[in-house]
Motif scaffolding. Sequence first.
Motif, PDB file in Angstrom:
ATOM      1  N   LEU A  58     131.834  22.213-119.481  1.00 23.11           N
ATOM      2  CA  LEU A  58     132.307  21.075-119.639  1.00 23.11           C
ATOM      3  C   LEU A  58     133.355  20.913-120.191  1.00 23.11           C
ATOM      4  N   ASN A  59     134.454  20.405-119.499  1.00 16.49           N
ATOM      5  CA  ASN A  59     135.809  20.387-120.320  1.00 16.49           C
ATOM      6  C   ASN A  59     136.132  21.601-121.183  1.00 16.49           C
ATOM      7  N   ASN A  60     136.222  22.659-120.296  1.00 15.34           N
ATOM      8  CA  ASN A  60     136.626  23.915-120.730  1.00 15.34           C
ATOM      9  C   ASN A  60     135.809  24.614-121.707  1.00 15.34           C
ATOM     10  N   ARG A  61     134.818  24.043-122.054  1.00 13.60           N
ATOM     11  CA  ARG A  61     133.517  24.832-123.034  1.00 13.60           C
ATOM     12  C   ARG A  61     132.240  25.141-122.362  1.00 13.60           C
ATOM     13  N   PRO A  62     131.485  26.102-122.688  1.00 13.17           N
ATOM     14  CA  PRO A  62     130.131  26.206-122.177  1.00 13.17           C
ATOM     15  C   PRO A  62     129.459  25.070-122.739  1.00 13.17           C
ATOM     16  N   TYR A  63     128.685  24.702-121.537  1.00 11.90           N
ATOM     17  CA  TYR A  63     127.786  23.373-121.849  1.00 11.90           C
ATOM     18  C   TYR A  63     126.399  23.710-121.260  1.00 11.90           C
ATOM     19  N   TYR A  64     125.400  23.576-122.308  1.00 13.17           N
ATOM     20  CA  TYR A  64     123.795  23.693-121.795  1.00 13.17           C
ATOM     21  C   TYR A  64     123.681  22.360-121.332  1.00 13.17           C
ATOM     22  N   MET A  65     123.046  22.299-120.133  1.00 11.74           N
ATOM     23  CA  MET A  65     122.755  21.118-119.567  1.00 11.74           C
ATOM     24  C   MET A  65     121.192  20.734-119.877  1.00 11.74           C
ATOM     25  N   LYS A  66     120.615  19.746-120.590  1.00 13.50           N
ATOM     26  CA  LYS A  66     119.511  19.310-120.538  1.00 13.50           C
ATOM     27  C   LYS A  66     119.086  17.964-119.768  1.00 13.50           C
ATOM     28  N   LEU A  67     118.601  18.143-118.669  1.00  7.38           N
ATOM     29  CA  LEU A  67     118.310  17.221-117.858  1.00  7.38           C
ATOM     30  C   LEU A  67     116.859  16.748-117.483  1.00  7.38           C
ATOM     31  N   VAL A  68     116.632  15.184-117.158  1.00  7.63           N
ATOM     32  CA  VAL A  68     115.457  15.093-116.929  1.00  7.63           C
ATOM     33  C   VAL A  68     115.428  14.452-115.482  1.00  7.63           C
ATOM     34  N   LEU A  69     114.112  14.917-114.826  1.00  7.01           N
ATOM     35  CA  LEU A  69     114.280  14.215-113.460  1.00  7.01           C
ATOM     36  C   LEU A  69     113.685  12.837-113.249  1.00  7.01           C
ATOM     37  N   ASP A  70     114.865  12.018-112.668  1.00  7.85           N
ATOM     38  CA  ASP A  70     114.445  10.580-112.674  1.00  7.85           C
ATOM     39  C   ASP A  70     114.695   9.900-111.286  1.00  7.85           C
ATOM     40  N   GLN A  71     113.259   9.677-110.801  1.00  8.92           N
ATOM     41  CA  GLN A  71     113.019   9.091-109.444  1.00  8.92           C
ATOM     42  C   GLN A  71     113.464   7.803-109.326  1.00  8.92           C
ATOM     43  N   GLY A  72     113.891   6.938-110.034  1.00 10.79           N
ATOM     44  CA  GLY A  72     114.449   5.414-109.935  1.00 10.79           C
ATOM     45  C   GLY A  72     113.511   4.645-109.300  1.00 10.79           C
ATOM     46  N   TYR A  73     112.198   4.838-109.512  1.00 13.59           N
ATOM     47  CA  TYR A  73     111.298   3.927-108.873  1.00 13.59           C
ATOM     48  C   TYR A  73     110.800   2.986-110.133  1.00 13.59           C
ATOM     49  N   PHE A  74     110.437   1.749-109.723  1.00 10.23           N
ATOM     50  CA  PHE A  74     109.923   0.573-110.570  1.00 10.23           C
ATOM     51  C   PHE A  74     108.714   0.047-110.267  1.00 10.23           C
ATOM     52  N   PRO A  75     107.810  -0.356-110.994  1.00  7.28           N
ATOM     53  CA  PRO A  75     106.587  -1.094-110.369  1.00  7.28           C
ATOM     54  C   PRO A  75     106.730  -2.185-109.676  1.00  7.28           C
ATOM     55  N   THR A  76     107.477  -2.999-110.145  1.00  6.26           N
ATOM     56  CA  THR A  76     107.694  -4.317-109.361  1.00  6.26           C
ATOM     57  C   THR A  76     108.858  -4.455-108.397  1.00  6.26           C
ATOM     58  N   GLY A  77     109.683  -3.529-108.511  1.00  7.68           N
ATOM     59  CA  GLY A  77     110.865  -3.606-107.424  1.00  7.68           C
ATOM     60  C   GLY A  77     111.081  -2.333-106.611  1.00  7.68           C
ATOM     61  N   LEU A  78     110.034  -1.331-106.714  1.00 10.01           N
ATOM     62  CA  LEU A  78     110.155  -0.180-106.018  1.00 10.01           C
ATOM     63  C   LEU A  78     111.590   0.673-106.294  1.00 10.01           C
ATOM     64  N   LEU A  79     112.384   0.916-105.188  1.00 11.60           N
ATOM     65  CA  LEU A  79     113.456   1.509-105.477  1.00 11.60           C
ATOM     66  C   LEU A  79     114.791   0.680-106.107  1.00 11.60           C
ATOM     67  N   THR A  80     114.663  -0.561-106.146  1.00 11.18           N
ATOM     68  CA  THR A  80     115.326  -1.715-106.709  1.00 11.18           C
ATOM     69  C   THR A  80     115.029  -1.924-108.242  1.00 11.18           C
ATOM     70  N   ALA A  81     115.847  -1.672-109.175  1.00  8.61           N
ATOM     71  CA  ALA A  81     115.298  -2.174-110.520  1.00  8.61           C
ATOM     72  C   ALA A  81     115.325  -3.815-110.462  1.00  8.61           C
ATOM     73  N   PRO A  82     114.382  -4.037-111.301  1.00  2.83           N
ATOM     74  CA  PRO A  82     114.373  -5.649-111.659  1.00  2.83           C
ATOM     75  C   PRO A  82     115.506  -6.337-112.068  1.00  2.83           C
ATOM     76  N   SER A  83     116.291  -5.533-112.909  1.00  3.37           N
ATOM     77  CA  SER A  83     117.636  -6.176-113.590  1.00  3.37           C
ATOM     78  C   SER A  83     118.371  -4.987-113.888  1.00  3.37           C
ATOM     79  N   ASP A  84     119.788  -5.333-114.280  1.00  2.00           N
ATOM     80  CA  ASP A  84     120.634  -4.405-114.841  1.00  2.00           C
ATOM     81  C   ASP A  84     120.096  -3.802-115.888  1.00  2.00           C
ATOM     82  N   ASP A  85     119.685  -4.561-116.981  1.00  2.83           N
ATOM     83  CA  ASP A  85     119.086  -4.159-118.158  1.00  2.83           C
ATOM     84  C   ASP A  85     118.058  -3.018-118.141  1.00  2.83           C
ATOM     85  N   ASP A  86     117.241  -3.153-116.961  1.00  3.72           N
ATOM     86  CA  ASP A  86     116.207  -1.887-116.835  1.00  3.72           C
ATOM     87  C   ASP A  86     117.210  -0.568-116.448  1.00  3.72           C
ATOM     88  N   LEU A  87     118.081  -0.616-115.711  1.00  2.00           N
ATOM     89  CA  LEU A  87     118.875   0.703-115.398  1.00  2.00           C
ATOM     90  C   LEU A  87     119.436   1.164-117.097  1.00  2.00           C
TER      91      LEU A  87
END
Length: 591
Positions: free
Chosen positions: A298-327
């Motif tokens: 990343l930017n010409n330097r070795p970069y260790y990626m520490k990612l988390v799997l995020d499926q983007g589901y919400f209990p009340t909105g499913l694929l749609t986040a209830p609000s921008d703030d939730d995202l």
Amino acid sequence: MTKALRNEYPRPQFVREQWMNLNGEWEFDYDDGAIGERDAWYEKHSFPKKIRVPFCYQSELSGIGDTDFHDVVWYRKSFAVPSDFEGKRVLLHFGAVDYDSKVWVNGKLVATHEGGHTPFHADITDVLLSGDNSIVVKAVDYSKDVTLPRGKQYWEEKSAGIFYTRTTGIWQSVWLEPVSEVHLERIRLTPNIDRNEITVQSFISGFSSGANVQLQATIAFGGEFISQDTYTVTRDGEIRSIAIQDFNDHHLGRWWSPEKPNLYDLQLKLIVNGEQTDCVDSYFGMRKVSIVDGSLMLNNRPYYMKLVLDQGYFPTGLLTAPSDDDLRKDIEYTKEMGFNGARKHQKIEDPRYLYWADKLGLLVWGEMANAYHFTESYAGKMTREWLQAVERDYNHPCIVAWVPLNESWGVTNILVDPQQQQHALALYHMTKSIDNTRPVISNDGWEHMKTDLVTIHDYEWRREVLQERYGTTESAINARPANRWILVPGVEYEDQPILITEFGGISFKKSDWEGWGYSGAESDEDFLKRLADVVHPMIGSPVIQGFCYTQLTDVEQEINGLLTYDRKPKVPLSEIRLINEGKWPVSLPRP
């Protein structure tokens, strides 16, 4: 149900001042007999239900919450065009409608679209009336068709295993905006940190070679003027490279990264025969993703990626986040736990999520919502929608990798079927042909064809097994943690960076949800120890250059999240951060 929902501007990298939000209450009906088009519901129909757009009817926030099969649904919305739109062309935008769509305005067909995850729009100017106007949308889903790109949407009535409640119809924002006859349709922004410049490619609707068309690009950083360039546009798709003279990696440090998410503001003004006809506000980040001598950079330097799997589901909105703030909060939680990125799993995410990832500093792997069965028809649908997704998200600095296929979904016989192998190769090369700035993973998890990164899914939970398995390059490449070949036989390992892009999945019940995971914890202390036992071998491996932990939140019947489904931390986030830093949690005795 009269209050509009999701009021934020839906397209944050291409912003116009004037727009009209059409979210909120719409009329709605099921068409289980598929008679609506035959009976001209787009002209006249009594719609008995109400629905909150942009939430699908299966979700609680829609006001309906019905999970039965209704594959054909109709919407209607009345609106009046604002007076300040007068004299302009009026565009009607849809963020996403699952899966096939037809749109009528005042009884006239204005748009059709195939694909459940990508945007489309229509110029509705010529069918508008003075006073009240009517939009009617027909959405056709195919709940049981496993050849369609569908992601985690289950083809059975009740969610089970790794599959969840379906989404049918409108699930992202709907809005209007006025534009001039000649206006910017879209832009492609390509940063080059080695040359200290940004390349702006502008696509102009209504362009005529006979007109004097100029584009003025103004760049600022934190309110400080950086540069301005005005140039003549001689063709649709004009390309201009603009020098960024204000920064240096070692001094001002204005490159974009998760640690320093620096963004430049870009304003584009279109001037036709001396008169301004359009003004769009955007932004960009100066950053570079590359592979050098087997190292992920990343930017010409070795970069260790520490990612988390995020499926983007919400209990009340499913694929749609209830609000921008939730995202935004999902990203803040992710960073607070010591991750620097997320793999958005089996979902083309809402552009507002990508905006917050750009702004707050989070790497994102963009992944297609896959199908589950290969046919020639599937291959065409998959390819068309995937290329639309790459085009939509190309400008976001947070996107650092593309994942068209996951775990051989849709290409279940790729190990032995030359046709499916060619499909994976085609997706890889097609993606590279329209974006040569990011790595492409051909088939995340296993059975790779041509790929820029070798990615492995491994839910082993024993520390000593992981340490041995990923102690050398040879043992990593030859491992078969899911009883799958990492590379399709005959495909040679070419010294690509190796990352473990699914692992962990530790189930831990801390809410009312029942469910499962790949290994189970009995207490906070047990959970933290199990987490350290799988994360530390990744960090300590001499050959692994990044990981993606499964997963950010519980989802429906899965309870293997670091957070519950309603986003409550299961253990202190500071303890998870220590583990991600390769340290031992303070609440646990040293082993």
